[in-house]
Design an enzyme around this catalytic site. Structure first.
Site, PDB file in Angstrom:
ATOM      1  N   GLU A 153       0.825  -1.221   0.000  1.00  0.00           N
ATOM      2  CA  GLU A 153       0.000   0.000   0.000  1.00  0.00           C
ATOM      3  C   GLU A 153       0.853   1.263   0.000  1.00  0.00           C
ATOM      4  OE1 GLU A 153      -4.101  -1.454   2.067  1.00  0.00           O
ATOM      5  OE2 GLU A 153      -2.546  -0.817   3.462  1.00  0.00           O
TER       6      GLU A 153
ATOM      7  N   ASP B 158      -8.707  -8.570   4.435  1.00  0.00           N
ATOM      8  CA  ASP B 158      -8.358  -7.475   5.343  1.00  0.00           C
ATOM      9  C   ASP B 158      -9.391  -7.284   6.444  1.00  0.00           C
ATOM     10  OD1 ASP B 158      -7.074  -5.339   6.461  1.00  0.00           O
ATOM     11  OD2 ASP B 158      -7.561  -3.909   4.878  1.00  0.00           O
TER      12      ASP B 158
ATOM     13  N   GLU C 198     -12.322  -1.448  12.318  1.00  0.00           N
ATOM     14  CA  GLU C 198     -12.263  -0.744  11.037  1.00  0.00           C
ATOM     15  C   GLU C 198     -13.436  -1.110  10.136  1.00  0.00           C
ATOM     16  OE1 GLU C 198      -8.647  -1.429   8.858  1.00  0.00           O
ATOM     17  OE2 GLU C 198      -9.383  -0.428   7.053  1.00  0.00           O
TER      18      GLU C 198
END
Lengths: 736, 736
Positions: A327, A401, A429
């Site tokens: 990333e 993820d 998240e």
């Protein structure tokens, strides 16, 4: 007639004839302690010690802890003693009598093995051999013919853990007589990963901002640092990575190392080591080199010197956690080198000081069209056995993820010669931020219990990561922290249970989530069984609920882009294909789901054949993973006879219903807790319900544009249009 | 019969009886209450209510509050009653006896005028006329021949203030018998300005982040919102601007208005109204118009509708605070219109609902070479009398920007036909952030007491802003809040005194800073005179200390750029000249200081002739403003015979010495408070000392490059080079 009342630092000695006074005293004490322990709400976590009211329990505890020998020669033992006294004094409403050397009146001993007499050492020889460096023994033993409660360990940190364990047992009002606990952590590294930035924002943080006040460090030591360390030590966490994996090289500058050292000084007496994230390009950014090539001499030298400097500031520094070539983070691949080159170079620099490298396997390339779920495995498995001894590879629980549900990551079991650290996310998240009550140990347990078939049956993920399956030299678990500056630390009061539960599983990955919920509820709220049983049920439901109202039947990554707040299954315009929800659900008029069988990305082939076979066939694939592995027509028949479209819709509805059920349970237990903590959770559950409906409505309206089918009976009709849901924007959603 | 009670460190000998039990109870209560009231440190502010130990005081209070008639028909009265009961119960260690209707046993009455009998109403007629809408009366009165303590007011909010006043008196152990307090606030608007952004960062905030959790609003009401309101109400603050003057139009969208309304609902029962900042270009940003011209029909219509919407969400909405055409903020001048055009257009929209516009006068242009200190006056004074009745102009205390010391702003006294709101900064943007102990009421007092000579002598700034000088229809004071998510709200425990003191001065701008320090210390720490007297001295010193070690003798704006943390007198490369410290000190080989006399910028001419005359002559100009108004040679002789260079250096040294003195005082009072709060302040004072030395060293080394002179005897030599100080960088300093 003479009576002595000694209160405060002295012992309480009350004549029978003053029972009245005593009772009066006790009740008064209790009233006030309770009132204050809730101001401000939740700050004390599971570490509040209300006075024990039940007279039989109380009198047993008073007797057993009547006179304590506690040999506290070192800082960690001093911490342990302080904790013991703090807990006992509060629970028993009196000042503990603690002595530095043993005497005949002692009813309890707390001492390291080396401080016990030869007789006890030899009686307990077998036990001491089992508990290693961090374990402890809590046991009723005979000393000079008298029964003594002994808390002992090989090392001082074991004493600290033993003391916390004893206090927890007492708080849960367990019987102490005849106790025989021999316990040791099953994992060596029990870490928190803070994704905290130097400006105090927290990436994916939903409980305020970073605890670390870099501006006032090193000279100002916030009380919270100590309270944070206490909480961690009480559940056995022994390592903390202070900074974000999306790293800032500046934390390696001497100004910041001095600050980090001040934190390390606070944490050390609680048995906690400090780690930092290392930005791979640091030699360029703060070292003024023009490369960060891991094979470059100057780069190697720079890191060696930097590590030397780090250890000057923090003599027991743990090591570096590194996110490289992932990333946008720099890494060895920028120079045509491999993960092994990068990790081993850093590991070599750390090796003389006993430091370790934790190298993250969370990688996926923007130029690689391979199914994202496959990429980490492809990149890392070939390197198995090539990393140095002080390198660990940290792998997220699933191959994408931190979704509400993922099958376990296929790397677990596939790298026998590399110690793999399990990375769980405690911060929510993708699970409703800190507004949704989701008991994550349910999720962790599911992953840990998963069979890898790496060496036949019973080769669970837990056995991979505790090193028992492959006999790795080191083992560990990492949890991405959900901790921030909110008064209650975690935003949602029940998110404290996720911090607690993560710590417990890092200590013992075989614990059941139910046991954890039970412990946490008793330690945080009350031992009242009616409350505990009901709320445990609420917690148990919560994980299935979030899966159902967000991503049922193996759907995943449908969250709105960037902030991941709320549904965004329609998002398809991001620069990287695998950042788009459409990449994951692949809904079209023919069906929905990601084909990861041989006819698709063949990600199933990364699992052991026994597992792959099950996943490959939609008939045998567990329905909870169905659309993770298969693209199926809208009218595909599920095991219960319903068709896929209807079942998706019914699952979304079920998620909403489950939140309603949670609310109903919470309302039932109103009488067991005071108003403020009750209302706090109540308000949050109402948000969760509102957002569960939002998820259901938005996803179903969107998928309906492909399925072209009506919602089945039992599913509430959306009260807004798809356009409305698409129009919602949240530019200041936190944690982004 | 004899008994020994050993409690804590005390030893009491008393006979057994019921008294004994009672005392035992009382003391036990105290011990525990104290222990808990400090967990976590400072959260309770000045609102902790430790039980009163002194028996004479206690028995008087017990008697007077024995039976209370409290008529609580409305939310604000309910709040007042809750506060009274909370305070009394804690201070007296018993449950208060409070009734809804009066009876013969009552010893105390709390009721609005309308709820009193005719006799009392007529006896107190004169008092009621004096106290207006928000004042209160606390008085011993005779009812049916019996003495009763009466708390009364015309309106319910007066009752709330009266109750807080009574509790404060009790906490300070004042005698209640024969009390006769008739008190009313001297200013109508007593406001906090929060420079809080929607992402929860706080511009110039040094106490963590914004209290407003926009993500969880409106459905989750944080306990802190209530505790914030309590604290404000306890000192009479009745207005809060939730958002930053550097405004974000989004707060005016319905999604955010709903959130703001939830906060207004929390604050309303505490007598606090919510205000918002209005971004002048909002009609374009959220209204999709292509202009924000205040004379444009669509723009006018847009604001009218927007205001209507705001009042639908918040029926008692206060109004807008606007920063326009200042530091990049949009405003009417973008369309060739004036401040009057802009303010009056918005005021017209608010007028039907009773809302107001507060228009900030903090303007200076990047294209105008005029001395920045003069620009606001030049822009605004000509408009005096042109603003609508519901417009106030908010003026910072000095003509630059919240420096450690500035002469008062020349606009005060120069706009008789415009109500001017005083803007003080409570957050320490230029005063060491939240690491430095600086007691700001000293600064505020200096400004409020300044003579404007606007209508002859005794025309102080206080008289301008309380409307007594010019009989303005409305009056107000604004304080830029220093409040954040830190557990103790303000970062530095003593910064709580600045919040407290600001509130007290907004209530009564004629209060002395010494009275305020005295009150705050008693309410926050202890009534022990030895502690109070010593620490008051420390607080008094603190303001002169910061002036001395940062910007002595009228120097100003020497702070490092952007973040304003630490010294940066050398900064000269910023795009806008008036953002550079060199613009303000103008040091060269010939001397130092800004000539603002007729030979220079002639800023002195903006003051009344009596003042201008004094400022113009370096011989009569107060030395504290010397270099603010004059550029003088390095060897200029000061009143004490020393030359300028030496006196600058000696003042810097004095600032450092004063911090040493503060530390020495704090050490002396160690025994009066418990360890944690003692150590907290101690650590911060050490930071302050370190940074005071940094200021002294960096500034003197830099100015020495111009003066070319040695440091005079008594000034410590810097331990680092000027290059070192210049090299320091703080990319993550907070609040920027």
């Amino acid at each position: 007639m003479n009576s002595n009342f000694h209160i405060g630092l002295l012992c309480l000695n009350i004549n029978i004839s003053f029972t009245q006074i005593k009772l009066f005293y006790i009740i008064t004490f209790l009233t006030i302690f309770h009132a204050n322990s809730q101001t401000p709400g939740g700050y004390e976590l599971w570490l509040g010690y209300p006075e024990i009211e039940e007279s039989t329990v109380r009198s047993e505890y008073v007797k057993i802890t009547n006179s304590i020998f506690f040999n506290n020669k070192t800082p960690i033992l001093q911490t342990a003693k302080n904790e013991l006294v703090r807990g006992l004094d509060a629970m028993l409403g009196r000042a503990s009598d603690v002595q530095d050397s043993p005497n005949l009146l002692n009813t309890m001993w707390v001492a390291k093995k080396a401080d016990l007499n030869q007789e006890l050492q030899s009686v307990l020889k077998g036990d001491f051999e089992r508990i290693g460096k961090e374990g402890f023994i809590i046991k009723s033993v005979l000393v000079n013919g008298k029964s003594i409660l002994l808390v002992t360990a090989n090392e001082e940190v074991g004493i600290l853990y033993g003391v916390f364990k004893l206090l927890q047992l007492m708080k849960m009002q367990k019987e102490l007589a005849g106790l025989n606990i021999i316990e040791a952590p099953k994992l060596e590294l029990r870490m928190l990963n803070h994704w905290d930035n130097l400006d105090r924002t927290v990436e994916r943080g939903y409980a305020g901002f970073s605890l670390w006040n870099w501006q006032k460090l090193p000279n100002y030591i916030d009380q919270r640092y100590t309270d944070y360390a206490r909480a961690n030590a009480s559940i056995g966490i022994n390592a903390t990575v202070l900074t974000n994996v999306n790293a800032n090289a500046l934390v390696l500058s001497s100004a910041y190392l001095e600050k980090a050292a001040a934190l390390a000084d606070v944490f050390r007496p609680y048995g906690i080591k400090v780690y930092l994230t290392a930005r791979f390009s640091a030699p360029m950014e703060i070292g003024k080199l023009n490369t960060a090539d891991p094979l470059d001499k100057d780069v190697i030298e720079w890191w060696k010197n930097k590590v030397k400097e780090v250890y000057k500031f923090i003599p027991d520094f743990g090591g570096f956690l590194v996110k490289a070539n992932s990333e946008g983070q720099p890494g060895p691949q920028n120079y045509g080198r491999t993960h092994v080159d990068g990790a081993n170079m850093l590991a070599t620099a750390l090796q003389p000081f006993g430091g370790i490298i934790i190298w993250r396997a969370f990688v996926y390339s923007e130029t690689d069209a391979t199914d994202r779920a496959k990429q980490a495995f492809i990149e890392f498995v070939p390197y198995d056995g090539n990393f140095l001894d002080n390198v660990l590879v940290q792998v997220k629980n699933g191959p994408i993820d931190f979704q509400p549900r993922e099958p376990f990551h296929p790397m677990f079991g596939a790298m026998p010669n590399t110690p793999l650290v399990m990375e769980f996310q405690i911060t929510q998240e993708y699970l409703g931020f800190s507004s949704h009550l989701v008991f994550l140990p349910k999720l962790y347990e599911e992953v840990l219990d998963a069979e890898t078939y790496s060496k036949g049956k019973n080769a669970t993920v837990a056995k991979v990561i505790d090193a028992s399956l492959f006999n790795n030299k080191i083992s560990g678990m990492a949890g991405v922290a959900n901790i921030g500056t909110d008064l209650n630390w975690t935003g949602h009061p029940f998110a404290q249970a996720n911090w607690y539960g993560y710590g417990r599983l890092a200590w013992d990955p075989y614990l059941s989530s139910e046991t954890i919920a039970d412990e946490w509820l008793r330690l945080t709220y009350t031992n009242d069984l009616k409350f505990v049983v009901a709320v445990k049920e609420m917690m148990t439901i919560s994980r299935e609920a979030v899966v159902n109202y967000m991503t049922p039947l193996g759907l995943h990554h449908l969250m709105d882009t960037g902030h991941h707040y709320g549904p965004g299954p329609w998002v398809s315009d991001l620069s990287r294909p695998e950042w788009n929800p459409t990449y994951y659900h692949k809904a079209d008029k023919d069906g929905i789901g990601f084909d990861r069988t041989a006819s698709g990305s063949n990600a199933t082939s990364q699992y052991a054949p026994e597992i792959a076979k099950v996943f490959n066939d939609p008939e045998t694939c567990p329905e909870k993973y169905l659309l993770w592995f298969h693209h199926l027509p809208w009218d595909y028949k599920l095991n219960n006879g319903g068709i896929l479209w209807d079942e998706i819709a019914l699952n979304y509805q079920k998620g909403v219903d489950q939140v309603e059920e949670m609310i109903s349970i919470w309302k039932q237990v109103k009488t067991y807790i005071s108003d403020d903590p009750y209302n706090e959770v109540r308000m949050l559950l109402e948000i969760q319900l509102k957002e569960a409906k939002w998820w259901r409505n938005a996803c179903l309206l969107y998928f309906q544009t492909f399925s072209g089918r009506e919602l089945p009976p039992g599913v509430e009709l959306p009260d807004e249009s798809l356009e409305y849901y698409k129009s919602l924007k949240f530019p200041y959603a936190p944690g982004n």
